[in-house]
Design an enzyme around this catalytic site. Structure first.
Site, PDB file in Angstrom:
ATOM      1  N   LYS A 185      49.364  52.345  35.309  1.00 40.23           N
ATOM      2  CA  LYS A 185      49.281  53.426  36.303  1.00 40.23           C
ATOM      3  C   LYS A 185      50.616  53.641  37.020  1.00 40.23           C
ATOM      4  O   LYS A 185      51.033  54.775  37.214  1.00 40.23           O
ATOM      5  CB  LYS A 185      48.210  53.108  37.365  1.00 40.23           C
ATOM      6  CG  LYS A 185      46.789  53.164  36.863  1.00 40.23           C
ATOM      7  CD  LYS A 185      45.802  53.189  38.022  1.00 40.23           C
ATOM      8  CE  LYS A 185      45.849  51.938  38.890  1.00 40.23           C
ATOM      9  NZ  LYS A 185      45.475  50.693  38.193  1.00 40.23           N
ATOM     10  N   ARG A 200      39.479  53.715  44.873  1.00 45.35           N
ATOM     11  CA  ARG A 200      39.023  52.664  43.966  1.00 45.35           C
ATOM     12  C   ARG A 200      37.540  52.378  44.165  1.00 45.35           C
ATOM     13  O   ARG A 200      37.006  51.514  43.473  1.00 45.35           O
ATOM     14  CB  ARG A 200      39.802  51.389  44.253  1.00 45.35           C
ATOM     15  CG  ARG A 200      40.924  51.083  43.264  1.00 45.35           C
ATOM     16  CD  ARG A 200      41.599  49.846  43.792  1.00 45.35           C
ATOM     17  NE  ARG A 200      42.337  49.078  42.850  1.00 45.35           N
ATOM     18  CZ  ARG A 200      43.661  49.126  42.707  1.00 45.35           C
ATOM     19  NH1 ARG A 200      44.364  49.996  43.366  1.00 45.35           N
ATOM     20  NH2 ARG A 200      44.255  48.292  41.882  1.00 45.35           N
ATOM     21  N   ARG A 232      53.198  39.719  32.735  1.00 52.33           N
ATOM     22  CA  ARG A 232      54.053  40.477  33.649  1.00 52.33           C
ATOM     23  C   ARG A 232      54.823  39.536  34.592  1.00 52.33           C
ATOM     24  O   ARG A 232      54.256  38.584  35.114  1.00 52.33           O
ATOM     25  CB  ARG A 232      53.117  41.371  34.475  1.00 52.33           C
ATOM     26  CG  ARG A 232      53.747  42.589  35.015  1.00 52.33           C
ATOM     27  CD  ARG A 232      52.744  43.678  35.129  1.00 52.33           C
ATOM     28  NE  ARG A 232      51.915  43.563  36.322  1.00 52.33           N
ATOM     29  CZ  ARG A 232      51.237  44.592  36.825  1.00 52.33           C
ATOM     30  NH1 ARG A 232      51.291  45.772  36.238  1.00 52.33           N
ATOM     31  NH2 ARG A 232      50.508  44.439  37.883  1.00 52.33           N
ATOM     32  N   ARG A 283      53.221  37.575  40.006  1.00 54.15           N
ATOM     33  CA  ARG A 283      52.440  37.944  41.192  1.00 54.15           C
ATOM     34  C   ARG A 283      51.153  37.117  41.213  1.00 54.15           C
ATOM     35  O   ARG A 283      50.535  36.908  40.172  1.00 54.15           O
ATOM     36  CB  ARG A 283      52.041  39.428  41.090  1.00 54.15           C
ATOM     37  CG  ARG A 283      52.989  40.359  41.790  1.00 54.15           C
ATOM     38  CD  ARG A 283      52.749  41.809  41.454  1.00 54.15           C
ATOM     39  NE  ARG A 283      51.375  42.281  41.567  1.00 54.15           N
ATOM     40  CZ  ARG A 283      50.985  43.540  41.347  1.00 54.15           C
ATOM     41  NH1 ARG A 283      51.875  44.449  41.015  1.00 54.15           N
ATOM     42  NH2 ARG A 283      49.733  43.902  41.461  1.00 54.15           N
ATOM     43  N   ARG A 341      39.751  40.760  39.079  1.00 55.65           N
ATOM     44  CA  ARG A 341      40.147  42.168  39.264  1.00 55.65           C
ATOM     45  C   ARG A 341      39.409  43.065  38.261  1.00 55.65           C
ATOM     46  O   ARG A 341      39.009  44.179  38.591  1.00 55.65           O
ATOM     47  CB  ARG A 341      41.663  42.330  39.091  1.00 55.65           C
ATOM     48  CG  ARG A 341      42.437  41.751  40.250  1.00 55.65           C
ATOM     49  CD  ARG A 341      43.909  41.645  39.914  1.00 55.65           C
ATOM     50  NE  ARG A 341      44.600  42.916  39.972  1.00 55.65           N
ATOM     51  CZ  ARG A 341      45.827  43.109  39.476  1.00 55.65           C
ATOM     52  NH1 ARG A 341      46.457  42.117  38.875  1.00 55.65           N
ATOM     53  NH2 ARG A 341      46.402  44.284  39.573  1.00 55.65           N
TER      54      ARG A 341
HETATM   55  P1  AMP Z   1      47.598  47.602  42.503  1.00 59.68           P
HETATM   56  O1  AMP Z   1      49.057  47.372  42.580  1.00 59.68           O
HETATM   57  O2  AMP Z   1      47.228  49.065  42.549  1.00 59.68           O
HETATM   58  O3  AMP Z   1      46.957  46.894  41.336  1.00 59.68           O
HETATM   59  O4  AMP Z   1      46.946  46.972  43.835  1.00 59.68           O
HETATM   60  C1  AMP Z   1      47.101  45.592  44.134  1.00 59.68           C
HETATM   61  C2  AMP Z   1      45.979  45.144  45.054  1.00 59.68           C
HETATM   62  O5  AMP Z   1      46.011  45.881  46.288  1.00 59.68           O
HETATM   63  C3  AMP Z   1      44.565  45.358  44.517  1.00 59.68           C
HETATM   64  O6  AMP Z   1      44.178  44.331  43.626  1.00 59.68           O
HETATM   65  C4  AMP Z   1      43.766  45.353  45.819  1.00 59.68           C
HETATM   66  O7  AMP Z   1      43.608  44.038  46.339  1.00 59.68           O
HETATM   67  C5  AMP Z   1      44.689  46.113  46.761  1.00 59.68           C
HETATM   68  N1  AMP Z   1      44.418  47.568  46.689  1.00 59.68           N
HETATM   69  C6  AMP Z   1      45.218  48.537  46.172  1.00 59.68           C
HETATM   70  N2  AMP Z   1      44.639  49.749  46.271  1.00 59.68           N
HETATM   71  C7  AMP Z   1      43.430  49.548  46.843  1.00 59.68           C
HETATM   72  C8  AMP Z   1      42.325  50.398  47.191  1.00 59.68           C
HETATM   73  N3  AMP Z   1      42.371  51.731  46.954  1.00 59.68           N
HETATM   74  N4  AMP Z   1      41.242  49.833  47.779  1.00 59.68           N
HETATM   75  C9  AMP Z   1      41.198  48.516  48.033  1.00 59.68           C
HETATM   76  N5  AMP Z   1      42.166  47.650  47.711  1.00 59.68           N
HETATM   77  C10 AMP Z   1      43.289  48.151  47.122  1.00 59.68           C
END
Ligand code: AMP
Length: 217
Positions: free
Chosen positions: A13, A88, A127, A160, A171
């Site tokens: 993404k 999400r 990663r 990470r 996740r």
């Molecule tokens: P990402 O980099 O988009 O994978 O986001 C990393 C982490 O941030 C996710 O695993 C969640 O813990 C948190 N996060 C990101 N976006 C959201 C969202 N829209 N709602 C809730 N938690 C989020």
């Protein structure tokens, strides 16, 4: 243009969001990036978010929705944006629709990156992120010359916490339960465009560009 990009963790993404935002000249708003920036600065929001992120869980809706509402009020997002990683959950999607409706506007399109679960696991577990410049490498698909060092800035590479195996499994479980239903939500609104997210980045980018051009006519 107001767009949303959805897809499982590891679907690419972030990369596609950069491409689409540049193509359409709209700001890319990534909730994951905003949370990580807050974690890095040690803000109260960051302290709260880190607990959930490290466990592979979602930050609570109320916190996330307020943060996005604030960000969408910034002047650069008034005429368009690309949301990466938000919404999400269905309550987040409803809150976004309500927010846009209150501003007498709406989403134009929701892009979904579609990819199998075992491919996601391969991508995420390999990663590595640079502590210096933030560049993301991959031990299999985009390896740096030295195992733990960034070719670009010489910084140390790390994994990470949320890219570790146990967290990845959580996740993915959370994605299936909370986020996958959004495809029905947006499908019913007639806004959903699916893109095959498998294979090399250039191929996915080409498909994304084609999908957008044909959607925009
Ligand atoms: P990402 O980099 O988009 O994978 O986001 C990393 C982490 O941030 C996710 O695993 C969640 O813990 C948190 N996060 C990101 N976006 C959201 C969202 N829209 N709602 C809730 N938690 C989020």
């Amino acid at each position: 243009m107001r767009l949303v990009l959805v897809g499982p963790p590891g679907a690419g993404k972030g990369t596609q969001a950069e491409f689409v935002a540049a193509m359409l000249a709209v700001p890319k708003i990534s909730t994951g990036d905003i949370f990580r920036a807050n974690v890095g600065r040690g803000t109260p929001l960051g302290v709260t978010a880190k607990r959930y992120m490290d466990a592979g869980r979602l930050v609570p809706d109320e916190v996330t929705i307020n943060m996005v509402a604030d960000r969408l009020a910034d002047s650069d997002a008034v005429y368009g944006f690309l949301l990466d990683g938000f919404p999400r959950t269905t309550p987040q999607a409803i809150a976004l629709d309500e927010l846009l409706c209150s501003r007498e506007t709406k989403l134009d399109v929701v892009l979904e990156l579609v990819i199998e679960e075992d491919e996601v696991i391969r991508r995420l577990s390999g990663r590595r992120t640079c502590r210096g410049c933030g560049k993301i490498w991959h031990i299999e698909f985009d390896p740096p010359r030295a195992t733990d060092q960034c070719d670009r800035c010489g910084g140390v590479l790390f994994q990470r916490d949320d890219d570790r195996a146990a967290t990845i499994a959580e996740r993915l479980r959370v994605y299936d339960r909370d986020t996958a239903p959004l495809t029905d939500y947006y499908g019913a609104q007639g806004r959903l465009v699916g893109i095959d997210g498998t294979g090399p980045v250039e191929d996915v980018t080409a498909r994304t560009g084609d999908a957008l051009r044909s959607y925009l006519g």
